[in-house]
Write a protein that holds these residues in place. Sequence first.
Motif, PDB file in Angstrom:
ATOM      1  N   LEU A  39       0.831  -1.205   0.000  1.00  0.00           N
ATOM      2  CA  LEU A  39       0.000   0.000   0.000  1.00  0.00           C
ATOM      3  C   LEU A  39       0.865   1.254   0.000  1.00  0.00           C
ATOM      4  O   LEU A  39       0.613   2.196  -0.765  1.00  0.00           O
ATOM      5  CB  LEU A  39      -0.939  -0.003   1.207  1.00  0.00           C
ATOM      6  CG  LEU A  39      -1.951  -1.148   1.296  1.00  0.00           C
ATOM      7  CD1 LEU A  39      -2.744  -1.053   2.599  1.00  0.00           C
ATOM      8  CD2 LEU A  39      -2.891  -1.146   0.101  1.00  0.00           C
ATOM      9  N   THR A  45      -3.965   4.904  -0.006  1.00  0.00           N
ATOM     10  CA  THR A  45      -4.384   5.284   1.342  1.00  0.00           C
ATOM     11  C   THR A  45      -5.706   4.614   1.682  1.00  0.00           C
ATOM     12  O   THR A  45      -6.750   4.928   1.102  1.00  0.00           O
ATOM     13  CB  THR A  45      -4.536   6.814   1.452  1.00  0.00           C
ATOM     14  OG1 THR A  45      -3.304   7.430   1.064  1.00  0.00           O
ATOM     15  CG2 THR A  45      -4.884   7.210   2.876  1.00  0.00           C
ATOM     16  N   THR A  46      -5.631   3.672   2.594  1.00  0.00           N
ATOM     17  CA  THR A  46      -6.840   2.982   3.052  1.00  0.00           C
ATOM     18  C   THR A  46      -6.544   2.362   4.407  1.00  0.00           C
ATOM     19  O   THR A  46      -5.384   2.181   4.775  1.00  0.00           O
ATOM     20  CB  THR A  46      -7.298   1.902   2.051  1.00  0.00           C
ATOM     21  OG1 THR A  46      -8.548   1.349   2.487  1.00  0.00           O
ATOM     22  CG2 THR A  46      -6.276   0.781   1.940  1.00  0.00           C
ATOM     23  N   SER A  47      -7.566   2.050   5.162  1.00  0.00           N
ATOM     24  CA  SER A  47      -7.394   1.480   6.497  1.00  0.00           C
ATOM     25  C   SER A  47      -7.761   0.003   6.496  1.00  0.00           C
ATOM     26  O   SER A  47      -8.359  -0.492   5.530  1.00  0.00           O
ATOM     27  CB  SER A  47      -8.290   2.228   7.496  1.00  0.00           C
ATOM     28  OG  SER A  47      -9.645   1.884   7.273  1.00  0.00           O
ATOM     29  N   GLN A  50     -11.449  -0.252   5.878  1.00  0.00           N
ATOM     30  CA  GLN A  50     -12.000   0.215   4.608  1.00  0.00           C
ATOM     31  C   GLN A  50     -11.450  -0.511   3.386  1.00  0.00           C
ATOM     32  O   GLN A  50     -12.054  -0.445   2.314  1.00  0.00           O
ATOM     33  CB  GLN A  50     -11.726   1.718   4.456  1.00  0.00           C
ATOM     34  CG  GLN A  50     -12.406   2.577   5.517  1.00  0.00           C
ATOM     35  CD  GLN A  50     -11.909   4.011   5.485  1.00  0.00           C
ATOM     36  OE1 GLN A  50     -10.758   4.262   5.137  1.00  0.00           O
ATOM     37  NE2 GLN A  50     -12.776   4.944   5.850  1.00  0.00           N
ATOM     38  N   ILE A  51     -10.326  -1.188   3.517  1.00  0.00           N
ATOM     39  CA  ILE A  51      -9.695  -1.795   2.345  1.00  0.00           C
ATOM     40  C   ILE A  51     -10.644  -2.760   1.646  1.00  0.00           C
ATOM     41  O   ILE A  51     -11.392  -3.505   2.281  1.00  0.00           O
ATOM     42  CB  ILE A  51      -8.375  -2.510   2.734  1.00  0.00           C
ATOM     43  CG1 ILE A  51      -7.570  -2.876   1.482  1.00  0.00           C
ATOM     44  CG2 ILE A  51      -8.640  -3.736   3.608  1.00  0.00           C
ATOM     45  CD1 ILE A  51      -6.159  -3.321   1.777  1.00  0.00           C
ATOM     46  N   GLU A  52     -10.624  -2.733   0.317  1.00  0.00           N
ATOM     47  CA  GLU A  52     -11.561  -3.531  -0.477  1.00  0.00           C
ATOM     48  C   GLU A  52     -10.862  -4.737  -1.100  1.00  0.00           C
ATOM     49  O   GLU A  52      -9.628  -4.772  -1.215  1.00  0.00           O
ATOM     50  CB  GLU A  52     -12.200  -2.660  -1.563  1.00  0.00           C
ATOM     51  CG  GLU A  52     -13.042  -1.523  -0.996  1.00  0.00           C
ATOM     52  CD  GLU A  52     -13.669  -0.674  -2.081  1.00  0.00           C
ATOM     53  OE1 GLU A  52     -13.292  -0.850  -3.262  1.00  0.00           O
ATOM     54  OE2 GLU A  52     -14.535   0.159  -1.751  1.00  0.00           O
ATOM     55  N   THR A  55      -8.280  -4.257  -4.003  1.00  0.00           N
ATOM     56  CA  THR A  55      -6.937  -3.813  -3.617  1.00  0.00           C
ATOM     57  C   THR A  55      -6.082  -4.990  -3.168  1.00  0.00           C
ATOM     58  O   THR A  55      -4.913  -5.119  -3.540  1.00  0.00           O
ATOM     59  CB  THR A  55      -7.023  -2.772  -2.481  1.00  0.00           C
ATOM     60  OG1 THR A  55      -7.861  -1.690  -2.898  1.00  0.00           O
ATOM     61  CG2 THR A  55      -5.645  -2.243  -2.126  1.00  0.00           C
TER      62      THR A  55
END
Length: 298
Positions: A39, A45-47, A50-52, A55
């Motif tokens: 990442l 930028t994702t947590s 929240q990451i999908e 990704t």
Amino acid sequence: MTWEQAINDYKLYLKIERGLSNNSIVNYSLDVKKLTKHLNDNNITTSPIQIEAETIQDFIYQSAKLVNARSQSRLISGLRGFFNYLIFEGYRSTNPLELIESPKIGRKLPNTLSEQEINQLISAIDLSKPEGERNRAILETLYSCGLRVSELTHLKLSDLFFDEGFIKVTGKGNKQRFVPIVPSTKKYITIYIKAIRSHLNIQPGCEDVLFLNRRGQQLSRAMIFTIVKRLAEKIGLHKSISPHTFRHSFATHLLENGADLRAIQQMLGHESITTTEIYMHIEKSHLKDAIERFHPRK
């Protein structure tokens, strides 16, 4: 929630709730750290919340170019466990790896030693040196009890129930089991305790540890590997072996001589019988013998 917070919480969960060893905790958290590096390297930028899936799928695809199928499968499994933990804690409702399939890998058969090779390795130990008696007791214990190397290094004097014919072994997840010990191995351990260990300057905290180095401290895993490697070189053994090879040989030889698979499972400390079934790679001569002895149309 940041990735650092999530990883630290996950490590605590693995230690406290799952009771995993430090080595396992490091490996599981390393899988997640590989994802966070991907990442960062790609400015994504994702947590963790929240990451999908897309990704992570891209990360898995990129990783597949660098590692073999077995390592890729291990990575997917590690990440799946991390996100299952987040679901368990209520941070997420779905696992982004649900639809990501692990690559199909063949089950690798373990390397084993013949009884003759084991005897040669043990005979090559120099008993004129103080560590010789210790090393003989170590190899005899590895082979006759089928221990993991970490189980051997953590074995304690208080774990020896020689009168009952058992030793208490602390395995993965701090799960304990009793393993039978044969008279010859009891004899070699007793010789080591009385003739060698009793004369060591034992360091504080190691008073109950069975196998010690010359400084009176607990032996490291690396030292056990070194002992085995040097003995293999000494006898000219052209096989890639480790302390774990004695565990594989223990199970294989028991199975070849007619031991029940579930009994072997209990002695090895396997949670699932399918893990033990890898030792069903017995020689074809045994299969032929089974047909000749038991089939009605022999």
